[in-house]
Design an enzyme around this catalytic site. Structure first.
Site, mmCIF file in Angstrom:
data_model
loop_
_atom_site.group_PDB
_atom_site.id
_atom_site.type_symbol
_atom_site.label_atom_id
_atom_site.label_comp_id
_atom_site.label_asym_id
_atom_site.label_seq_id
_atom_site.Cartn_x
_atom_site.Cartn_y
_atom_site.Cartn_z
ATOM 1 N N HIS A 190 0.813 -1.217 0.000
ATOM 2 C CA HIS A 190 0.000 0.000 0.000
ATOM 3 C C HIS A 190 0.852 1.275 0.000
ATOM 4 C CE1 HIS A 190 0.321 -0.523 4.513
ATOM 5 N NE2 HIS A 190 0.476 0.784 4.444
ATOM 6 N N ASP B 118 -0.095 -7.724 1.181
ATOM 7 C CA ASP B 118 0.277 -6.315 1.349
ATOM 8 C C ASP B 118 1.787 -6.129 1.405
ATOM 9 O OD1 ASP B 118 -0.090 -3.582 1.508
ATOM 10 O OD2 ASP B 118 -0.257 -3.563 3.692
ATOM 11 N N GLY C 170 3.883 6.586 9.858
ATOM 12 C CA GLY C 170 5.294 6.833 9.578
ATOM 13 C C GLY C 170 6.085 5.540 9.645
ATOM 14 N N SER D 287 4.983 2.527 8.321
ATOM 15 C CA SER D 287 4.522 1.534 7.358
ATOM 16 C C SER D 287 5.669 0.988 6.523
ATOM 17 C CB SER D 287 3.485 2.154 6.418
ATOM 18 O OG SER D 287 2.736 1.173 5.779
ATOM 19 N N LEU E 172 -4.903 -25.300 -2.619
ATOM 20 C CA LEU E 172 -5.552 -26.444 -1.982
ATOM 21 C C LEU E 172 -6.708 -26.972 -2.814
ATOM 22 C CD1 LEU E 172 -5.779 -28.314 0.486
ATOM 23 C CD2 LEU E 172 -7.352 -26.622 1.493
ATOM 24 N N LEU F 94 -12.776 -23.375 2.916
ATOM 25 C CA LEU F 94 -12.829 -23.687 4.343
ATOM 26 C C LEU F 94 -13.683 -22.665 5.076
ATOM 27 C CD1 LEU F 94 -9.031 -24.433 4.873
ATOM 28 C CD2 LEU F 94 -10.827 -26.027 4.149
#
Length: 464
Positions: free
Chosen positions: A105, A135, A209, A211, A267, A271
């Site tokens: 991001h 991410d 600050g 991230s 898989l 689930l």
């Protein structure tokens, strides 16, 4: 509870290769122990600190410019003005050739990315790989002709609640700051940030600050990438989350192999969580494990013998608390081998061997819709096994799925969302992306759209 992604960050990370040290976990035995300093660890890791600067052009649009009366009286042509939007974050050098890992991001949508080193040199960087599911993103410094110091990755499975960790960054732009705390929880699965809900929680103060920054263990290795906080004010309340190093390792390995996307095991089964009611029905003492709700034909799960209503309780000897834990564990397994899964079936434990292979992506036919229509700016795909795995859908789902929406596009402004399944447009059944592309080329004053969102069918009428 508000979970804040720290994408406005400029986090100066300290990271470097540190020799492994064998340390016993112990309680301070004397005042001398309490006076111990973390300075030696920080001095060894600081040389791998980088800042990440991302910039993109955005449309600075005044909604009054869309009003024909406003344009008529004031003579404004109704054009959108472009403006440069900048975001600041941090990254960790993970390969001497100049590979940097950061949060996805931080650089999402960026037209230009630059990396600043501790010695004030700046490099343009190219985006090698973006993985929205975790991410994480990997950058490569351009025109780099030297070997850079790196930070080794810890085995995050060995972390324990109570272990001391350091968070290093530049919160609120005040300058490099080091905070310390403990791991306050592991395997947090209800944070709602990425597909893989399995976060390290820490009370080490991290703020906007941080991230893309580093959470470092007491051996000086990377325990995780700081990515979000829980806060009502924007500041630290002592609840921060980091992506575990073992997931970082998978993403970095894909980048080093030359891949532009992360290849993970598939898989081929959907689930679901075990509720207290389901646990009572199954005769379980606690509501834990991952219940099999669907198995795709000819998938690794099907070939291994996994069945509907099997309860997965362990993978390769590691206990599975819920479906999120299984998704994370399975996704971090290396391709090409097998994993042993323990399932409860009719009250008995059954061991199954599942091959670790990627989902077939034949027939995806991913396209972006550009014709003037409500879908303009949406990126869509057929529901291939790979797409179904990415979007958490059954492979027999009908329709096409929205996999991405451009900023400030018609589709985004009308409220379409990533994951929407388009089933029909103006009474025409949509089975493939070609069907939807053809439908959007036809001019219409009224658009009647049938879509599925979150398992619920929605009928939408636009125009008229």
């Amino acid at each position: 509870m508000i979970v804040i992604r720290l994408f406005t960050a400029l986090l100066v990370l300290a990271a470097a290769t540190v020799p492994a040290m064998s340390q016993d976990r112990r309680v301070p035995a004397s005042p001398a122990d309490i006076r111990l300093s973390y300075a030696p660890i920080l001095q060894r890791v600081q040389s791998a600190v980088v800042n990440v600067y991302a910039a993109k052009m955005v449309q600075n649009h005044n909604p009054l410019l869309d009003d024909p009366i406003f344009r008529r009286f004031f003579g404004v042509p109704g054009q959108r003005q472009e403006q440069m939007q900048r975001s600041l974050g941090s990254g960790v050098m993970v390969d001497p050739s100049g590979l940097v890992v950061t949060n996805n991001h931080v650089i999402e949508g960026a037209d230009q990315v630059r990396v600043s080193l501790p010695d004030k040199r700046e490099f343009e960087a190219e985006i090698v790989l973006k993985d929205s599911r975790s991410d994480l993103a990997v950058l490569r410094l351009k025109d780099a002709k030297e070997k850079f110091p790196t930070l080794d990755l810890a085995n995050s499975d060995e972390l324990q609640v109570g272990d001391v960790v350091l968070a290093i960054g530049n919160p609120f732009g005040v300058g490099q700051t080091v905070t310390h705390g403990i791991i306050s929880a592991l395997a947090r699965t209800h944070v709602g940030i990425t597909d893989y809900q399995f976060f390290i929680q820490t009370d080490a103060a991290i703020n906007p600050g941080n991230s893309g920054g580093a959470l470092i263990d007491m051996t000086g290795k990377l325990a995780g990438i700081n990515t979000s906080i829980v806060s009502n004010s924007g500041g630290s309340l002592g609840i921060g989350f980091a992506i575990p190093a073992n997931m970082v390792r998978v993403v970095v390995a894909s980048a080093k192999s030359g891949s532009t996307s992360v290849k993970r095991p598939w898989l081929g089964a959907r689930l679901q969580a075990v509720t207290p009611e389901i646990a009572e029905t199954l005769g379980l003492r606690l509501p834990s494990g991952a219940l099999v709700a669907n198995v795709t034909a000819n998938s690794p799960a099907a070939r291994a013998g996994l069945r509907l209503s099997d309860l997965i309780v362990a993978i390769d000897g590691q206990t599975i608390e819920d479906s999120n834990a299984f998704d994370y564990r399975f996704a971090t397994r290396p391709l090409g081998g097998t994993s042993e899964i323990d399932v409860l079936r009719a009250g008995k434990t059954v061991k199954l061997t599942v091959p670790l292979e990627t989902a077939p992506d034949i027939g995806r036919n991913e396209i972006e819709l550009t014709s003037r229509s409500p879908f303009q700016g949406a990126r869509i795909a057929n529901i291939s096994p790979a797409v179904a795995d990415e979007m958490h859908l059954d492979t027999d789902t009908e329709g096409v799925v929205v996999i991405e929406l451009g900023d400030d596009t018609t589709a985004a402004n009308l409220g379409f969302e990533k994951g929407d399944i388009i089933m029909a447009v103006n009474n025409q059944k949509i089975a493939t992306t070609s069907d939807l592309e053809r439908a959007t080329r036809e001019s219409a004053r009224v658009w009647r759209i049938t879509l599925v969102r979150g398992g619920q069918q929605i009928n939408v009428t636009l125009g008229g």
